[in-house]
Design an enzyme around this catalytic site. Structure first.
Site, PDB file in Angstrom:
ATOM      1  N   ASP A 147      -3.864  -4.506  -4.038  1.00  0.00           N
ATOM      2  CA  ASP A 147      -2.487  -4.942  -4.210  1.00  0.00           C
ATOM      3  C   ASP A 147      -2.311  -5.285  -5.696  1.00  0.00           C
ATOM      4  OD1 ASP A 147      -0.304  -6.762  -1.926  1.00  0.00           O
ATOM      5  OD2 ASP A 147       0.122  -5.730  -3.803  1.00  0.00           O
TER       6      ASP A 147
ATOM      7  N   GLU B  78       8.159 -12.020  -0.270  1.00  0.00           N
ATOM      8  CA  GLU B  78       6.813 -12.572  -0.396  1.00  0.00           C
ATOM      9  C   GLU B  78       6.831 -14.102  -0.332  1.00  0.00           C
ATOM     10  OE1 GLU B  78       5.574  -9.040  -3.429  1.00  0.00           O
ATOM     11  OE2 GLU B  78       3.955 -10.320  -2.721  1.00  0.00           O
TER      12      GLU B  78
HETATM   13  C1  GLC Z   1       3.392  -6.630  -3.894  1.00  0.00           C
HETATM   14  C2  GLC Z   1       3.188  -6.593  -2.400  1.00  0.00           C
HETATM   15  C3  GLC Z   1       2.952  -5.213  -1.851  1.00  0.00           C
HETATM   16  C4  GLC Z   1       3.681  -4.186  -2.710  1.00  0.00           C
HETATM   17  C5  GLC Z   1       3.019  -4.202  -4.070  1.00  0.00           C
HETATM   18  C6  GLC Z   1       3.695  -3.231  -5.048  1.00  0.00           C
HETATM   19  O1  GLC Z   1       2.831  -7.794  -4.446  1.00  0.00           O
HETATM   20  O2  GLC Z   1       2.196  -7.459  -1.857  1.00  0.00           O
HETATM   21  O3  GLC Z   1       3.413  -5.203  -0.503  1.00  0.00           O
HETATM   22  O4  GLC Z   1       3.583  -2.893  -2.130  1.00  0.00           O
HETATM   23  O5  GLC Z   1       2.986  -5.499  -4.653  1.00  0.00           O
HETATM   24  O6  GLC Z   1       4.986  -3.675  -5.351  1.00  0.00           O
END
Ligand code: GLC
Length: 564
Positions: free
Chosen positions: A263, A452
């Site tokens: 991530d 988030e």
């Molecule tokens: C974010 C999320 C993830 C997302 C990634 C790219 O922090 O946790 O779900 O796809 O970063 O944006």
């Protein structure tokens, strides 16, 4: 391939932090992203054509590398290509979960696939296979349901609709995320300013497997080409460094043959004395591609340095690169590295919006109705409308919509509830007002957009503004309907006493007419994807469902009046 070229393929960098476009060719970068659906052309929203032009520019720069390996370009089209102006935005997954309909999910995801391709993007970081177990979690709405069987069924349908029966040149690469147990983190276990999100999973091996791992089995069987690791930890071990889970369970036991991407800057959260140690820990655990914002050179140097000093076995790097190149090859990227522009014109089309309008209607859950619904389609009566969501498209969309945290007002093209109501009543004799008294009152309101950990909630209260607005509308009408925009259940016990019908609308997206379709006779078919806790101080939903923990839910999982 040189060691440097191999390391380059293992990097996915955020477009906003690319210092020099020539770096793509010089460093042999394997992938990029417009993370958080931000990062459109020149940092602004942009149309599909502008996005396609932007991505094409990156692709051409990347293919100036010695080996001319094309880029994967990813975005968070988690409910439509929601960073592109004019794209169709669907209900968030919690609303799609209320439909329980894999066929509808597939139809919606095929529209999103086409709008992703039409925007030049070939990788979508969906589906989230999270199984939300405590609705105070800010990412509850990104999950389909509290039931892993529903998550697995709809998740597999999403993967197949996005990629096809198998990866081929018409595919958008799907990503099952966030592996594993992101929806099970304990309240208060997160670090820093977070409460739940990215916290610690403490449910024991059996529940972790039966509830949170189960949907990944179905996604792997559906051929998902990538999996994103979770920021969270299991019993104190950060998952991005958990070799047992990533290499042992996902790649070994489940036989996952695609690649695992970290991530966003998650590797930098791992224990270790600086980036080299963190990168080595992640790669050795089984991370194949590192998603990074600024320090893409540092990551590349860490991989090269790690192989040279023996902290990363070169065969681990070779395995990671092989997985990445195999996905690119199966997607036909070497033959067709840039998107098919004929799809660009279809972004936001009437046909696409029709699918979304049906998805909105089917996602609505009617919690209570004492007979005020369905509303009469014709007649000389007055509807008075109020609430912070009645005419605010941004609130109707929620997070991950024209920006990571969403926005307010007309952030893109769409139909607000009030606009939909006016369309539905045009020429019917029904008057729609936003002031004064009415025969029927409709309150539309709820949560402001979030994404988030910004959505982690200490409690599930509706909030004073919403309580005041709903009371204000209902006291000016004979009968009153509540329509709640939220990413999760909220404490509405008092409001149910003040209204004659109450609809959980979730975060419905751009096509507000799907809601008025249901109100005026098309009927409700949605069923609760999560139990509706009785109080604002709700605990893990599974306990509420079971009647232990925080007690019996106000409405059980699966509740929903149909058609009225
Ligand atoms: C974010 C999320 C993830 C997302 C990634 C790219 O922090 O946790 O779900 O796809 O970063 O944006």
């Amino acid at each position: 391939m040189t060691l440097g070229e191999k390391a380059g393929q293992m990097i996915q960098l955020q477009n906003a932090f690319l210092e020099d476009e020539q770096d793509l060719g010089r460093l042999g970068i394997g992938a990029m992203l417009s993370g958080g659906d931000d990062g459109g052309p020149m940092g602004k929203r942009g149309t599909a054509a502008e996005w396609a032009g932007m991505v094409e520019g990156y692709q051409r720069a990347a293919m100036r590398s010695r080996l001319r390996i094309p880029l994967l370009y990813g975005a968070d089209a988690v409910h439509g290509m929601s960073g592109v102006k004019g794209a169709v935005i669907f209900p968030h997954r919690i609303g799609m979960g209320a439909t329980r309909d894999a066929g509808l999910v597939a139809r919606a995801e095929r529209v999103t696939r086409d709008e992703v391709l039409g925007s030049g993007v070939n990788w979508n970081f969906t589906p989230c296979l999270c199984v939300p177990r405590d609705v105070r979690w800010g990412r509850t709405y990104e999950g389909y349901a509290q039931d892993p069987a529903v998550v697995g069924k709809l998740g597999a349908a999403s993967v197949k609709a996005t990629q096809g029966e198998r990866l081929w040149r018409g595919s958008v690469l799907a990503t099952a995320k966030h592996f594993v147990g992101d929806g099970a983190t304990a309240y208060g276990s997160a670090e820093g300013d977070k409460i739940i999100d990215q916290g610690d999973v403490r449910v024991g091996e059996k529940e972790l497997r039966d509830v949170h791992l189960a949907p990944y089995r179905e996604a792997v069987e559906a051929g998902v080409g990538s999996v994103m690791a979770s920021y969270s930890s299991v019993d104190g071990v950060k998952t991005h460094g958990d070799k047992k889970l990533i290499s042992g369970v996902l790649k070994g036991e489940l036989g996952f043959k695609g690649f695992v991407v970290s991530d966003y800057d998650a590797v930098q959260q791992l224990p270790g004395n600086g980036l080299p140690e963190q990168v080595a820990r992640a790669v050795n655990a089984g991370i194949d591609m590192v998603m990074v914002s600024k320090d893409y050179r540092g990551v590349r140097d860490a991989i090269v340095g790690g192989v040279k000093d023996g902290s990363i076995p070169e065969k681990r790097v070779d395995d990671a690169v092989r997985r990445i190149l195999s996905v690119k090859e199966r997607m036909g990227l070497f033959e067709q590295p840039v998107a098919d522009r004929k799809l660009t014109r279809a972004v936001g089309s009437a046909g696409h919006r029709k699918v979304a309008r049906e998805a909105v209607r089917r996602s609505q859950v009617l919690l209570e109705n004492d007979g005020v619904l369905p509303l009469k389609k014709r007649g000389s009566y007055r509807i008075v409308v109020g609430g912070n969501g009645a005419d605010d498209l941004g609130r109707q969309l929620g997070g991950w919509s024209m920006g990571w945290q969403g926005g307010k007002g007309d952030t893109t093209e769409g139909t607000t509830f009030l606009e939909a109501l006016r369309k539905a009543t045009r020429g019917t004799g029904i008057e729609v007002v936003t002031k004064g008294r009415g025969d029927v009152g409709i309150w539309v309101g709820g949560e402001k957009p979030y994404a988030e950990w910004f959505g982690d909630a200490k409690d599930l209260s509706l909030g004073a503004e919403n309580e005041r607005d709903l009371a204000g509308v209902c006291e000016r009408a004979e009968k009153c309907v509540g329509v709640l925009y939220s990413g999760r259940p909220l404490a509405v016990g008092e409001q149910l006493k003040q209204t004659d019908a109450f609809v959980a609308s979730w975060l419905p997206g751009t096509e507000g007419q799907g809601i008025t379709d249901a109100l005026f006779g098309a009927g409700f078919s949605g069923r609760l994807p999560v139990a509706w806790p009785r109080t604002a101080a709700a605990g893990p939903v599974a306990q509420a469902q079971a009647g232990t923990g925080e007690g019996e839910p106000l409405f059980k999982y699966g509740h929903g009046r149909q058609p009225y």
